[in-house]
Motif scaffolding. Structure first.
Motif, PDB file in Angstrom:
ATOM      1  N   GLY A  60       2.999  -6.035  -1.414  1.00  0.00           N
ATOM      2  CA  GLY A  60       2.289  -4.897  -0.830  1.00  0.00           C
ATOM      3  C   GLY A  60       2.375  -4.912   0.681  1.00  0.00           C
ATOM      4  O   GLY A  60       2.558  -5.970   1.298  1.00  0.00           O
ATOM      5  N   ILE A 117      -4.913 -10.382  -4.253  1.00  0.00           N
ATOM      6  CA  ILE A 117      -4.162 -10.303  -3.003  1.00  0.00           C
ATOM      7  C   ILE A 117      -4.013 -11.724  -2.483  1.00  0.00           C
ATOM      8  O   ILE A 117      -5.008 -12.405  -2.244  1.00  0.00           O
ATOM      9  N   SER A 126      -7.172   2.725  -6.919  1.00  0.00           N
ATOM     10  CA  SER A 126      -6.302   2.143  -5.904  1.00  0.00           C
ATOM     11  C   SER A 126      -5.626   0.889  -6.443  1.00  0.00           C
ATOM     12  O   SER A 126      -6.202   0.148  -7.242  1.00  0.00           O
ATOM     13  N   SER A 162       2.875  -0.670  -2.787  1.00  0.00           N
ATOM     14  CA  SER A 162       3.370  -1.931  -3.328  1.00  0.00           C
ATOM     15  C   SER A 162       4.522  -1.633  -4.273  1.00  0.00           C
ATOM     16  O   SER A 162       4.623  -0.526  -4.815  1.00  0.00           O
ATOM     17  N   ALA A 212       0.712  -3.080   4.453  1.00  0.00           N
ATOM     18  CA  ALA A 212      -0.318  -2.295   5.133  1.00  0.00           C
ATOM     19  C   ALA A 212      -0.035  -2.336   6.631  1.00  0.00           C
ATOM     20  O   ALA A 212       0.644  -3.257   7.113  1.00  0.00           O
ATOM     21  N   LEU A 258      -8.191  -5.985   6.116  1.00  0.00           N
ATOM     22  CA  LEU A 258      -7.788  -5.062   5.049  1.00  0.00           C
ATOM     23  C   LEU A 258      -8.843  -5.129   3.954  1.00  0.00           C
ATOM     24  O   LEU A 258      -8.984  -6.154   3.289  1.00  0.00           O
ATOM     25  N   ILE A 301      -5.156  -1.661  -4.762  1.00  0.00           N
ATOM     26  CA  ILE A 301      -5.849  -2.808  -4.189  1.00  0.00           C
ATOM     27  C   ILE A 301      -7.363  -2.673  -4.351  1.00  0.00           C
ATOM     28  O   ILE A 301      -8.135  -3.048  -3.484  1.00  0.00           O
ATOM     29  N   TYR A 358      -6.576  -2.270   8.662  1.00  0.00           N
ATOM     30  CA  TYR A 358      -5.234  -2.007   8.157  1.00  0.00           C
ATOM     31  C   TYR A 358      -5.295  -0.955   7.049  1.00  0.00           C
ATOM     32  O   TYR A 358      -6.214  -0.962   6.224  1.00  0.00           O
ATOM     33  N   THR A 359      -4.324  -0.074   7.079  1.00  0.00           N
ATOM     34  CA  THR A 359      -4.230   0.987   6.079  1.00  0.00           C
ATOM     35  C   THR A 359      -3.174   0.608   5.048  1.00  0.00           C
ATOM     36  O   THR A 359      -2.022   0.340   5.399  1.00  0.00           O
ATOM     37  N   TYR A 360      -3.581   0.567   3.805  1.00  0.00           N
ATOM     38  CA  TYR A 360      -2.658   0.217   2.726  1.00  0.00           C
ATOM     39  C   TYR A 360      -1.595   1.306   2.587  1.00  0.00           C
ATOM     40  O   TYR A 360      -1.908   2.493   2.575  1.00  0.00           O
TER      41      TYR A 360
END
Length: 377
Positions: free
Chosen positions: A144, A111, A103, A160, A146, A94, A105, A155-157
């Motif tokens: 969050g 994280i 974003s 959250s 993903a 990710l 993230i 991985y696609t977020y």
């Protein structure tokens, strides 16, 4: 020799040097540099391991050098292994977004403690993690999520949020819901304050916007139901919450564990029908004595069992903090206690404390070993 041949020769030499620098490991040495198959110290802190189709996948925080290395400057890393000794760097599962991208993230956010589980119905890999928004210190206290079609990503977020907004815990006393005392009315750490915390002071405060979610882990039970366990209420109380069938949201069923007990760094297993939970106290980056709990049902009640660590160094969890308990595939009742030895002055140098964990007389037991191997059984 022409330029093309020189280039090929350089690539061959580079590969040879990389392979020569890698060691083939046959044991685990807690607290030491743990080189991956490229010869670099594994960079997967606060992590967890997923066993999928014959391989182990270790997900963790990718740290960078210095104090700022504890922020999400790169993202969540992933490594793969067939034997739990030798790990291959599979890259960044990710990736964080660029600075000033807007974003949640983006680079510079926080994280922590990423965990991945596989949903057999949707065929999706689902990652949850503790998220703090950029420039907000630890005030956001969000979780969050993903997803990916491949175990190693990308991985696609998804989003959250704070869990269970507007919902009371299932084990919450109805009489506490009508209390009018507020945080401002109390002096912190007094007996009266502690009593009110245990009776839902912060649950009520955060009811409408959702409960705080920091240190966390995931657990999938034998029936396929998944649970998210996280430190909440200013890190004073653990919450255990059920995830929806697709593992992407919360069902609204949740309980509090050890209200006011100041627990974080949860790690959980199921052993012979009972649930065992290992946590730590809250002392920042500094280690403390681990705690353990047991329950006959995932919904409790949870009973305290004390410090699972024994021997020299047990009072500081061997200078580490729990992150995950890994059941070893194909080896009955074989568990690895995974913990981190944090180095906040130079985050990338954090070490891993992996030790065997046994269940003896109904209690988890963790003993220090300088070097150890998995049993052949």
């Amino acid at each position: 020799m022409n330029l093309k041949n020189l280039l090929v020769l350089a690539i061959i030499c580079t590969c040879f040097i990389q392979n020569a620098s890698a060691q083939v490991l046959s044991s685990i040495s807690p607290g030491q540099i743990w080189p991956d198959q490229q010869g670099k110290h594994i960079n997967a802190h606060g992590g967890g391991v997923l066993f999928h189709e014959g391989k182990y996948y270790w997900f963790g925080e990718h740290k960078t050098e210095g104090k700022s290395g504890n922020r999400a400057n790169v993202g969540v890393g992933v490594y793969s292994s067939a034997d739990l000794y030798n790990w291959n760097n599979e890259g960044i599962a990710l990736k964080v977004a660029k600075e000033n991208s807007g974003s949640e993230i983006e680079k510079g956010s926080i994280i922590e403690r990423p965990k991945v589980i596989y949903n057999a119905k949707t065929k999706k890999f689902v990652m949850w993690f503790h998220l703090e928004l950029k420039n907000q210190s630890y005030n956001a206290a969000r979780t969050g999520v993903a997803t990916s079609d491949k175990v190693t990503g990308p991985y696609t977020y998804v989003k959250s949020f704070r869990p269970n907004a507007g919902i009371w815990p299932m084990n919450f006393n109805d009489a506490w819901k009508n209390k009018t005392v507020k945080e401002a009315d109390l002096k912190a750490w007094t007996d009266e304050w502690r009593k009110e915390v245990a009776e839902g002071l912060f649950v009520k405060r955060d009811l409408q916007k959702g409960q705080m979610a920091r240190d966390m882990t995931l657990f999938v039970d034998d029936d396929g139901k998944a649970y998210h366990i996280y430190s909440s209420e200013e890190n004073l109380t653990l919450h255990l919450a059920e995830l929806t069938a697709d593992y992407l949201a919360f069902t609204g069923k949740y309980i509090t564990i050890e209200p006011g007990g100041h627990n974080e760094a949860p790690a959980i297993i199921k052993h012979q029908g009972k649930y065992y939970l290992v946590t730590s106290g809250c002392t920042g980056w500094d280690p403390n004595a681990a705690r353990s709990f047991v329950a006959d049902s995932i919904w409790g009640p949870w009973k305290s069992l004390g410090n699972p660590c024994v021997g020299e160094g047990a009072d500081l969890t061997f200078k580490s903090q729990s992150t995950f308990i890994l059941p070893v595939a194909g080896k009955k009742d074989t568990y690895i206690f995974m913990a981190d030895r944090w180095t906040p002055e130079n985050a990338i140098d954090g070490r891993y404390i992996w030790l065997p964990m046994t269940i003896e007389d109904g209690k988890p037991v963790i003993k220090w070993q300088d070097n150890w191997k998995l049993t052949k059984e």
